[in-house]
Motif scaffolding. Structure first.
Motif, PDB file in Angstrom:
ATOM      1  N   ASN A 199       6.288  18.335  -4.468  1.00 47.68           N
ATOM      2  CA  ASN A 199       7.467  17.936  -3.691  1.00 47.68           C
ATOM      3  C   ASN A 199       7.795  16.464  -3.912  1.00 47.68           C
ATOM      4  N   ASN A 231       8.928  20.310   3.735  1.00 47.69           N
ATOM      5  CA  ASN A 231       8.925  18.995   3.109  1.00 47.69           C
ATOM      6  C   ASN A 231      10.348  18.439   3.063  1.00 47.69           C
ATOM      7  N   THR A 232      10.437  17.122   3.039  1.00 49.57           N
ATOM      8  CA  THR A 232      11.708  16.432   2.837  1.00 49.57           C
ATOM      9  C   THR A 232      11.515  15.482   1.665  1.00 49.57           C
ATOM     10  N   ILE A 233      12.300  15.682   0.608  1.00 49.71           N
ATOM     11  CA  ILE A 233      12.117  14.938  -0.633  1.00 49.71           C
ATOM     12  C   ILE A 233      13.284  13.958  -0.799  1.00 49.71           C
TER      13      ILE A 233
END
Length: 537
Positions: free
Chosen positions: A88, A50-52
């Motif tokens: 996330n 994931n990219t938060i």
């Protein structure tokens, strides 16, 4: 300084092709300063999960011990972003002082300590409410905070006056100031707290401090430009990150000598260990990479690309799923012998490891996210709670999860017999009221009544029987399957008693359920010709 408080016992066997891979299920969190996000990596495969997004040019990160929260400082927004590691996503932001950067978290996850480099303060944050509860002052260009292993002391390095200041975490008061450093930039501890390690950016050394006396006992040369340090979980080595040299110096804590110097990426900022200490990771700001170090050989085994000025880095366990809930049970009852297929409806039921009925494990469990089927186990009669157990926890007890075990029915056959006892003085009829259990279950209790002819009365009643007017009431205790219990009473005869004398017995109550009402009543009729001549069946 390593900002993650490590959870013991969550390591496990290494997986993957190379030796420098963390245990499956662990997470690596990397803060992209210019990218303004936090990348979440599977530590075993190094895949980005994931990219938060995090605004305000984020820098440092701390992960809660249970892995459910990550805290990221945003140096331009003057706040700390609170990340839910299950969804996330950023849950909220906590306003702190000016220019927040390094931070650390207590071992129980209840408190954050955030260094505000522009203000020269430390914000103490209660994670239960996400609010600042105290502000520590009296600092001089503070840089890194570090908690003693017992969480009773907070050490803060002060580049401005070459000191390390110590605060009592119970009172948030300054209790001591350590001197003799040269540009102290970061602090770490041995696992037992007996030794502190201070990275001196001003003279490229690592100071070894006896925490009981507050004195420097050794000074170890390290690579040029020390910036960050981390003590491995075993306490056998200190890894000092030198950003100007692009290197990590490994110091043997038994001898206080350099064991290795590891070339990593350009301008490394921070280092974090996997939970078992077998792997170390450095965030390399200068070339947008993360170096993966096998700590057994102190060599870089992998370089991970794809970052945008990575700064903060931390390790944590994979977050647990939400706890399951039970909203209904169908059917809601069954026999004590068990064997009833039951459907349990609720939420977060995927991955259930057990379903229990009053603490007894069910069999044949199959679950989806919202439904489980299971076979009810045997259990004594009564109402129990059906609970689902998953890696996320055990469902809470509610009225909706109840299941009632029903005792097997018991058919009570009522019999009544009469026997005359004749004579001129005191003639009477003796009646025997019999409760016979034909099963299949055991009778727990029963009440039978006998109705007498008008004007008749009853005497000499068995224990458990009472009389009122023309009624005899008898109570019975437990009656096993296939057995009978008798109660007797007398009906006196009088000179004018002639003709039929009929008494009727009836089951009025019994437990458990009586399935056959056809045999719940019986009667006996005696024919009285005179007080010395009576016939009974």
């Amino acid at each position: 300084m390593l900002t993650l408080v490590m959870m013991l016992g969550l390591g496990g066997a290494l997986t993957g092709a190379g030796p420098a891979l963390a245990a499956a299920g662990e997470r690596l969190y990397v803060v992209d300063h210019i990218g303004q996000d936090v990348k979440v990596l599977d530590a075993a495969t190094h895949a980005v999960l994931n990219t938060i997004p995090v605004t305000g040019y984020p820098e440092s990160i701390a992960v809660s011990p249970n892995g459910t929260r990550a805290y990221v400082t945003s140096i331009n927004d003057n706040d700390v972003a609170v990340i839910d590691t299950t969804s996330n996503s950023v849950l909220t932001t906590i306003p702190v002082g000016g220019g927040p950067d390094p931070l650390t978290i207590s071992a129980d996850g209840s408190r954050l300590y955030v260094v505000n480099q522009n203000d020269g303060t430390v914000s103490v944050v209660a994670t239960a409410t996400n609010t600042v509860t105290a502000t520590l002052t009296g600092l001089s260009t503070p840089w890194w905070p570090a908690l003693s292993p017992d969480d009773t002391r907070l050490y803060v390095s002060n580049v401005g006056d070459n000191t390390v200041k110590i605060f009592d975490t119970a009172t948030n008061t300054l209790v001591s100031t350590l001197t003799g450093f040269n540009g102290p930039i970061d602090v770490g501890f041995s696992p037992n707290g007996a030794t502190a390690y201070v990275a001196n950016n001003g003279n490229n050394t690592l100071a070894v401090v006896n925490t009981a006396t507050g004195t420097i006992t050794a000074t170890v040369p390290v690579a040029y430009g020390p910036w960050n340090l981390a003590v491995n979980p075993a306490g056998t080595a200190v890894y000092v990150v030198s950003q100007n040299s692009g290197a990590v110096t490994v110091v043997d804590t038994a001898t206080n000598t350099t064991a290795a110097t590891i070339a990593v990426g350009s301008y490394p900022q921070n280092l974090a260990f996997s939970l078992d200490g077998a792997t170390a990771y450095t965030s390399n700001l200068g070339n947008d990479t993360v170096s993966v170090i096998d700590t057994a050989t102190n060599t870089v085994t992998t370089t991970l690309p794809g970052f945008n000025q990575p700064y903060g880095i931390a390790f944590g366990p994979a977050p647990l799923p939400p706890a399951p809930t039970v909203t209904s049970v169908s059917p809601a009852s069954g026999p004590t012998a068990g064997g009833t297929p039951v459907t349990i409806t609720g939420t977060n039921l995927t991955g259930a490891t057990a379903v229990t009925f009053g603490g007894t494990a069910a069999t044949g469990i199959t679950c989806t996210a919202t439904s489980c089927t299971a076979t009810a186990p045997a259990h004594p009669a009564g109402t129990v709670d059906v609970r689902v157990i998953t890696p996320g926890g055990t469902s809470a007890v509610t009225a909706a999860d109840q299941y009632t075990y029903l005792a097997p029915p018991a058919d009570l056959d009522v019999d009544l017999s009469a026997q005359p006892h004749l004579g001129i003085l005191v003639p009477y009829l003796t009646y025997t009221l019999t409760a016979h259990n034909t099963g299949p279950g055991a009778v727990a209790s029963a009440t039978l009544t006998a109705t007498l002819p008008p004007g008749a009365s009853a005497t000499n009643l068995s224990a458990g029987c009472t009389t009122a007017a023309t009624t005899v009431t008898c109570t019975y205790g437990a009656i096993p399957n296939g057995t009978s219990v008798n109660k007797t009473f007398r009906v006196p005869l009088h000179l004018l008693t002639l003709g039929p004398v009929t008494v009727t017995g009836l089951r009025t109550t019994s437990a458990p359920t009586d399935p056959n009402p056809a045999n719940d009543a019986a009667s006996a009729t005696c024919t009285v010709l005179s007080i010395v001549l009576v016939t009974c069946p």
